[in-house]
Write a protein that holds these residues in place. Structure first.
Motif, PDB file in Angstrom:
ATOM      1  N   GLN A  32       0.439  -2.181  -0.968  1.00 54.17           N
ATOM      2  CA  GLN A  32       1.668  -1.722  -1.562  1.00 54.17           C
ATOM      3  C   GLN A  32       1.480  -1.311  -3.004  1.00 54.17           C
ATOM      4  OE1 GLN A  32       4.833  -4.485  -1.140  1.00 54.17           O
ATOM      5  NE2 GLN A  32       6.336  -2.854  -1.076  1.00 54.17           N
ATOM      6  N   LEU A  33       1.998  -0.136  -3.322  1.00 56.27           N
ATOM      7  CA  LEU A  33       2.042   0.270  -4.719  1.00 56.27           C
ATOM      8  C   LEU A  33       3.085  -0.595  -5.424  1.00 56.27           C
ATOM      9  CD1 LEU A  33       1.952   4.159  -4.523  1.00 56.27           C
ATOM     10  CD2 LEU A  33       0.490   2.763  -5.977  1.00 56.27           C
ATOM     11  N   PRO A  34       2.926  -0.795  -6.724  1.00 55.61           N
ATOM     12  CA  PRO A  34       3.934  -1.555  -7.464  1.00 55.61           C
ATOM     13  C   PRO A  34       5.304  -0.888  -7.366  1.00 55.61           C
ATOM     14  CG  PRO A  34       1.952  -1.189  -8.780  1.00 55.61           C
ATOM     15  CD  PRO A  34       1.806  -0.365  -7.548  1.00 55.61           C
ATOM     16  N   PRO A  35       6.382  -1.653  -7.630  1.00 60.43           N
ATOM     17  CA  PRO A  35       7.734  -1.090  -7.519  1.00 60.43           C
ATOM     18  C   PRO A  35       8.003  -0.075  -8.623  1.00 60.43           C
ATOM     19  CG  PRO A  35       7.808  -3.258  -8.539  1.00 60.43           C
ATOM     20  CD  PRO A  35       6.385  -3.031  -8.117  1.00 60.43           C
ATOM     21  N   GLY A  36       9.108   0.652  -8.476  1.00 59.03           N
ATOM     22  CA  GLY A  36       9.481   1.618  -9.505  1.00 59.03           C
ATOM     23  C   GLY A  36      10.720   2.358  -9.069  1.00 59.03           C
ATOM     24  N   PRO A  37      11.257   3.193  -9.942  1.00 55.92           N
ATOM     25  CA  PRO A  37      12.455   3.944  -9.606  1.00 55.92           C
ATOM     26  C   PRO A  37      12.181   4.930  -8.463  1.00 55.92           C
ATOM     27  CG  PRO A  37      11.508   4.737 -11.668  1.00 55.92           C
ATOM     28  CD  PRO A  37      10.737   3.518 -11.282  1.00 55.92           C
TER      29      PRO A  37
END
Ligand code: HEM
Ligand code: NAG
Ligand code: NAG
Ligand code: NAG
Length: 501
Positions: A32-37
């Protein structure tokens, strides 16, 4: 709209949806890529970014999503690391994983992965090792790098005197931009080509013109678009053509100098960077895989100009503006120069050990101007597990140096310009792990030693010879950068250089 435009737009949309979908699959598949808008199609999060002051965008996002978050610059995901812990974890603990360079399509078009600044992998390793060794050898050589910097600092002061840009009260106020650009460029010339140029030599004027023009082109909206959609933009007319032409001119200029060097090379007495490279080329002649080729030499030299001229000159120019704004701080430097160096000796690096205050001011200038706010982009060399995320191979990684240089715990009242940030109670110089304007780790600035020498010697030589006088009340001097995207740029200003008695 013309039908062809509609079709093109439709295509772009489809492609970006596909890209987005594949990015989404990547992030939900392997890891998983890190969270973000949430990104928009095609443009990603571009509309949510203040590219003129990137901290304005990153700081609130870090608050919402934590110190590791993902943004889409157009269709491509970029992982941003915010704060000392995350930055250090990436650049030191995961130094090898993130040692690759992020890609800039406009620059890759010219560099083709050669040189040191924008290369990756084994080639980068060899170029980097060679550069560090050569700079060290030149530092200890017959005409040391320190002497070359001292020479330039002296020429700079002489030129300022000659220009009559001083005068006790009536002289013309002077914009130091041009001369402060010449000096670092000349120091690179001296290290690479063995000799500096006179300040009005057509050759150096031409070099500076090329650099200025390319900086301006890189700053344009068109190049931002180009970097997001290179495969389309490459085929269109636009300023990227001028950019590439300028790069080509710089390359030709370098190759001319290399030819001169080949004619006069004495393998037992290397004079400069080019000599060392030519010697290495000769040693590796039998190796068909050798990275020491004419192509790499030209690009290395071009890289040293790009990495070493504008950075140092902007720091000098911005630094003088801070000194004008804070006369009480500048007075203390004058006092330290009088006490340690005196009026008749050229400043040298050994003096710095006895000049903690001046040393602290130079550090504080570099901290406060925050020259390269988000560092030069790195990239993941392979799929990399970082905390609970997986960052896919090739993903661009931005490390926010602003978030470290303005850390409130390390530098209380970080927004204030205060040399006390680098001094202990007894006035000794105090180091900080949070001081990282040159970045840290395997990919950190290869010219840090040279740059720090330039800053110390140029500032002290100027202040030994002049008193700086602003045109307006210091309190009214505004030091807010006019731009703070990839690099911070100070507002233009003028001053008087009054000769010291
Ligand atoms: C005040 C002046 C300077 C500052 C603030 C500065 C800062 C930086 C930064 C932040 C990087 C990127 C580090 C990273 O990717 O993690 C860098 C890279 C580099 N700098 Fe500097 N720099 C300065 C002056 C110089 C000078 C004078 C030279 C000339 C020798 C130089 C040569 C390089 C090179 C070759 C790289 C690429 C290193 C690599 O990719 O392995 N820099 N610099
Ligand atoms: C960065 O942005 C945050 C929030 O907008 C602000 O509080 C902080 O002072 C800014 N830092 C710098 C160095 O501009
Ligand atoms: C970059 O471009 C913006 C406008 O697009 C301009 O305001 C700014 O001064 C430019 N910066 C440099 C360093 O040329
Ligand atoms: C700078 O000032 C020092 C001390 O007064 C003097 O020895 C030196 O010659 C001056 N440098 C130049 C370039 O004028």
């Amino acid at each position: 709209m013309e039908p062809s435009v509609v079709i093109a737009l439709g295509l772009v949309l489809c492609i970006s949806c596909l890209l987005l979908f594949s990015a989404w699959r990547k992030s939900h598949g392997k890891g998983q890529l890190p969270p973000g808008p949430t990104p928009f199609p095609v443009i990603g999060n571009m509309l949510q970014l203040d590219t003129k002051n990137i901290n304005n965008s990153f700081a609130p996002l870090a608050k919402t999503y934590g110190p590791v978050f993902t943004l889409y610059f157009g269709p491509e995901p970029v992982v941003v690391l915010h704060g000392y812990k995350a930055v250090k974890e990436a650049l030191i603990d995961h130094g090898e994983d993130f040692a690759a360079r992020g890609s800039f399509p406009i620059i890759d078009d010219f560099n083709k992965g050669l040189g040191i600044v924008f290369s990756s992998g084994e080639r980068w390793k060899q170029m980097r090792r060679f550069s560090l060794t050569t700079l060290r050898n030149l530092g200890m050589g017959k005409r040391s790098i320190e002497e070359r910097v001292q020479e330039e600092a002296k020429c700079l002061v002489e030129e300022l005197k000659k220009n009559k840009c001083f005068s006790h009260s009536l002289g013309q106020p002077y914009d130091p931009k041009f001369l402060l650009e010449c000096a670092p460029c000349n120091i690179i010339c001296s290290v690479i080509f063995q000799k500096r140029f006179e300040y009005h030599d057509q050759k150096i004027l031409h070099l500076l013109e090329i650099f200025d023009e390319n900086t301006e082109i890189l700053n344009s909206t068109w190049i931002q678009v180009y970097n997001l959609f290179p495969s389309i933009a490459r085929h269109l007319p636009g300023s990227h053509r001028k950019f590439l032409k300028n790069c080509q001119m710089l390359r030709d200029f370098i190759l001319e100098r290399v030819e001169e060097h080949q004619e006069t090379l004495d393998p037992d007495n290397p004079r400069d960077f080019i000599d060392y490279f030519l010697i290495k080329m000769e040693q590796e002649k039998q190796n068909p895989q050798s990275e020491f080729t004419m192509e790499n030499l030209a690009m290395m030299v071009s890289d040293l100009f790009i990495a070493g001229s504008d950075t140092t000159s902007t720091t000098l120019r911005y630094g003088l503006l801070y000194l004008l704004k804070h006369p009480e701080i500048t007075d203390k430097i004058h006092e330290e120069i009088d006490r340690v160096i005196g009026p008749n000796k050229n400043p040298c690096m050994k003096d710095r050990n006895s000049m903690p205050y001046t040393d602290a001011v130079v550090h504080e200038i570099q901290r406060h101007i925050d020259l390269i706010p988000s560092n030069v982009p790195h990239a993941a060399k392979q799929d990399t597990q970082f905390r609970q995320y997986v960052i896919p191979k090739g993903t661009t990684v931005l490390t926010s140096l602003t978030s470290v240089l303005y850390d409130e715990k390390a530098f209380p009242n970080a927004n204030q310009f205060d040399p006390g940030h680098f001094l202990d109670e007894s006035g000794n110089f105090k180091k900080s792990d949070y001081f990282m304007p040159f970045s840290i780790g395997k990919r950190s600035c290869a010219g840090e030693g040279l740059a720090r020498m330039e800053l110390f010697l140029v500032f002290t030589t100027i202040l030994q010879n002049f008193t700086l006088k602003p045109l307006i009340d210091p309190k009214d001097i505004d030091t807010t950068p006019i731009s703070s995207g990839f690099g911070s740029v100070p507002p233009p200003y003028k001053l008087h250089f009054l000769p010291s008695l």
